[in-house]
Design a protein around this motif. Structure first.
Motif, mmCIF file in Angstrom:
data_model
loop_
_atom_site.group_PDB
_atom_site.id
_atom_site.type_symbol
_atom_site.label_atom_id
_atom_site.label_comp_id
_atom_site.label_asym_id
_atom_site.label_seq_id
_atom_site.Cartn_x
_atom_site.Cartn_y
_atom_site.Cartn_z
ATOM 1 N N PRO A 124 0.797 -1.234 0.000
ATOM 2 C CA PRO A 124 0.000 0.000 0.000
ATOM 3 C C PRO A 124 0.828 1.281 0.000
ATOM 4 O O PRO A 124 2.041 1.277 0.204
ATOM 5 C CB PRO A 124 -0.793 -0.117 1.295
ATOM 6 N N ASP A 126 1.467 4.893 1.755
ATOM 7 C CA ASP A 126 1.344 5.601 3.032
ATOM 8 C C ASP A 126 1.011 7.056 2.718
ATOM 9 O O ASP A 126 1.863 7.816 2.270
ATOM 10 C CB ASP A 126 2.641 5.512 3.830
ATOM 11 N N THR A 127 -0.231 7.424 2.929
ATOM 12 C CA THR A 127 -0.669 8.788 2.614
ATOM 13 C C THR A 127 -0.267 9.767 3.704
ATOM 14 O O THR A 127 -0.318 10.970 3.491
ATOM 15 C CB THR A 127 -2.190 8.850 2.443
ATOM 16 N N ARG A 132 -4.975 12.200 -1.465
ATOM 17 C CA ARG A 132 -4.309 11.772 -2.693
ATOM 18 C C ARG A 132 -5.364 11.501 -3.750
ATOM 19 O O ARG A 132 -6.512 11.206 -3.427
ATOM 20 C CB ARG A 132 -3.505 10.487 -2.441
ATOM 21 N N LEU A 137 -3.829 5.782 -5.397
ATOM 22 C CA LEU A 137 -4.232 4.897 -4.306
ATOM 23 C C LEU A 137 -4.668 3.505 -4.750
ATOM 24 O O LEU A 137 -5.237 2.770 -3.963
ATOM 25 C CB LEU A 137 -5.369 5.554 -3.516
ATOM 26 N N THR A 141 -4.392 1.920 0.853
ATOM 27 C CA THR A 141 -3.647 2.764 1.784
ATOM 28 C C THR A 141 -3.114 1.940 2.950
ATOM 29 O O THR A 141 -3.713 0.945 3.347
ATOM 30 C CB THR A 141 -4.524 3.905 2.339
ATOM 31 N N ARG A 159 6.828 6.538 0.738
ATOM 32 C CA ARG A 159 5.387 6.454 0.520
ATOM 33 C C ARG A 159 4.829 5.049 0.332
ATOM 34 O O ARG A 159 3.635 4.894 0.150
ATOM 35 C CB ARG A 159 4.996 7.274 -0.713
#
Length: 168
Positions: A124, A126-127, A132, A137, A141, A159
């Motif tokens: 995933p 990492d926001t 975003r 995505l 996430t 990220r």
């Protein structure tokens, strides 16, 4: 087909060829993923509209993961038999923000476990709390995976992450 092919194979089959190959794969009964349907209680279930997708299969079915830095195992000698990978999500824009992806992830873990998976992993984004775009995505996430019981195995750059969940 992106995760199942080399870049050259994918590019040479863009469009109808890759769609046909994917359709043929689906007809073999091979694990490819799950769909989410909007089941309006007033509608006949056969009329339900697909609103989401999660791609899920044994890790070995995704040849691209062998070369992807984000998916490399911590231990290069690790036995990956029984490891299934969640590679991507799609949620229709009308259904976003309603928990469809999280429901798909939960269903994917159960579905993989029912088919012999011992571990399910994902890659995933990492926001870090930032908004975003949906195109950023499609891997899911980090928060969604952690909330679903996955453990952060390793950060992959600033990220991305490798996460895993052991299944019974």
């Amino acid at each position: 087909m992106w995760f199942r092919q080399t870049t050259g194979e994918y590019r040479s089959g863009v469009g109808d060829s890759n769609r046909s190959e994917f359709r043929a794969l689906a007809h073999t009964g091979a694990p490819i993923g799950l769909l989410a349907f909007d089941t309006d209680t007033d509608a006949d279930a056969t009329d339900a509209e697909a609103v989401g997708w999660v791609a899920l299969a044994p890790r070995g079915d995704y040849s691209r993961l062998e070369r992807a830095q984000v998916a490399r195992p911590i231990d290069p000698d690790e036995d990956l038999t029984g490891v299934w990978s969640v590679t991507c999500f799609f949620v229709h824009r009308k259904a976003r923000g309603g928990g469809v992806a999280a429901q798909l992830l939960d269903a994917a873990v159960r579905w993989a476990a029912d088919r012999g998976a011992r571990t399910v992993e994902g890659y995933p984004v990492d926001t870090d709390g930032e908004r975003r775009t949906s195109s950023d995505l499609y891997h899911g996430t980090l928060r969604m995976f952690v909330d679903a019981g996955f453990e952060l195995v390793d950060r992959r750059g600033t990220r991305r992450a490798l996460v895993r969940r052991t299944v019974p």
